[in-house]
Design a protein around this motif. Structure first.
Motif, PDB file in Angstrom:
ATOM      1  N   UNK A 184      24.253  70.266 -28.422  1.00 43.91           N
ATOM      2  CA  UNK A 184      24.781  70.549 -29.756  1.00 43.91           C
ATOM      3  C   UNK A 184      26.065  69.753 -30.002  1.00 43.91           C
ATOM      4  N   UNK A 185      26.944  69.746 -29.012  1.00 47.36           N
ATOM      5  CA  UNK A 185      28.182  68.965 -29.139  1.00 47.36           C
ATOM      6  C   UNK A 185      27.878  67.471 -29.267  1.00 47.36           C
ATOM      7  N   UNK A 186      26.898  66.999 -28.496  1.00 53.37           N
ATOM      8  CA  UNK A 186      26.516  65.589 -28.564  1.00 53.37           C
ATOM      9  C   UNK A 186      25.972  65.230 -29.942  1.00 53.37           C
ATOM     10  N   UNK A 187      25.158  66.115 -30.521  1.00 55.68           N
ATOM     11  CA  UNK A 187      24.611  65.858 -31.852  1.00 55.68           C
ATOM     12  C   UNK A 187      25.720  65.804 -32.895  1.00 55.68           C
TER      13      UNK A 187
ATOM     14  N   UNK B  77      22.082  78.090 -17.271  1.00 59.64           N
ATOM     15  CA  UNK B  77      21.891  76.643 -17.373  1.00 59.64           C
ATOM     16  C   UNK B  77      21.334  76.229 -18.718  1.00 59.64           C
ATOM     17  N   UNK B  78      20.407  77.039 -19.252  1.00 62.88           N
ATOM     18  CA  UNK B  78      19.826  76.720 -20.561  1.00 62.88           C
ATOM     19  C   UNK B  78      20.886  76.802 -21.657  1.00 62.88           C
ATOM     20  N   UNK B  79      21.723  77.827 -21.588  1.00 59.43           N
ATOM     21  CA  UNK B  79      22.788  77.958 -22.585  1.00 59.43           C
ATOM     22  C   UNK B  79      23.758  76.786 -22.494  1.00 59.43           C
ATOM     23  N   UNK B  80      24.068  76.351 -21.264  1.00 59.20           N
ATOM     24  CA  UNK B  80      24.976  75.219 -21.079  1.00 59.20           C
ATOM     25  C   UNK B  80      24.393  73.943 -21.680  1.00 59.20           C
TER      26      UNK B  80
END
Length: 264
Positions: free
Chosen positions: A184-187, A175-178
């Motif tokens: 990251x994608x949002x940033x 879950x943390x990796x997800x």
């Protein structure tokens, strides 16, 4: 044409040599998949000499290689060197055993030079315990030479290295990796969209937000859904009301008298 062949052939041989494993030089006495896997783990230790000294009644130095010619002696995986510089093969990598544990490998070289007078003049044998150690870096040492018996004599060595240390497992859950990937994608999306709107489109103010109209519509629809479910602004129709009872006292009604109805 002949010149091209002369140039390409050495390159092909060189590439083939790079791809080949040096641990394949070791010849297992009883080949098995487990022993072959154990040898493959020692590949980072190949092509280098490990030396140690033993100070008893005489001083000897020992040179060890993993599946290679120790001290330049052909087929010798471990050699003994005296003060005069004489080299004696203690074990040959042509007769190898490899036993694997959780974080250690016992490498055994048999078929060394025969003893002169003790151990029934049998061939020398070297046993190298290669263990995981994150503090020591390829620390090679002599443990003992067990030659006070008739048969099955051996030399015992230790090699501490970090090559056999298991890798530390990741402490991050799935879950943390997800979440890290999502944020990251949002940033990247926000940064890239902002720069595009600002520098290419020439937008100003809130219009610099990428896909501003789309996200505004999403927000409005979400607000309408919340209003419909929670009725945050009440019903469109006016709810029925009831008039209360008046609190003023009612006037006294005139008393009806029926005295005239009685017979005289």
């Amino acid at each position: 044409m002949f010149l091209s062949v002369r140039i390409i052939t050495p390159l092909f041989v060189l590439l083939a040599g790079v791809q080949a494993k040096r641990t394949d030089n070791c010849k297992l006495i009883s080949p098995s998949e487990s022993e072959q896997n154990a040898l493959s783990l020692l590949e980072p230790l190949t092509n280098q000499n490990f030396t140690a000294e033993q100070h008893l009644h005489e001083t000897y130095s020992y040179i060890f290689q993993v599946c290679g010619d120790a001290g330049g002696v052909k087929d010798a995986g471990l050699v003994q060197k005296d003060k005069a510089g004489k080299l004696v093969s203690v074990g040959s990598y042509n007769k190898t055993r490899a036993i694997k544990g959780s974080d250690w490998i016992l490498l055994i070289y048999e078929g060394g030079e025969s003893y002169d007078g003790h151990c029934s003049k049998e061939a020398r044998k070297a046993m190298i315990m290669i263990s995981c150690s994150k503090s020591a870096k390829n620390d090679f040492s002599v443990v003992l030479e067990d030659n006070k018996k008739q048969v099955d004599c051996y030399y015992l060595f230790e090699l501490d290295t970090d090559v056999l240390c298991p890798a530390n497992p990741s402490k991050l859950s799935g879950g943390s990796i997800f979440l890290i990937v999502v944020f990251s994608c949002l940033a990247v999306y926000l940064t890239g969209g902002f720069l595009y709107q600002r520098l290419v489109v020439g937008a100003k103010g809130v219009e610099q937000f990428p896909n501003y109209a789309f996200w505004s519509q999403i927000g409005n629809l979400s607000a309408d859904g919340c209003d419909f479910v929670c009725r945050s602004r009440g019903n469109r129709e006016e709810p029925p009301t009831y008039r209360g009872v008046a609190t003023e006292p009612l006037g006294e009604e005139p008393e009806e008298r029926d005295d005239h109805l009685l017979p005289m």
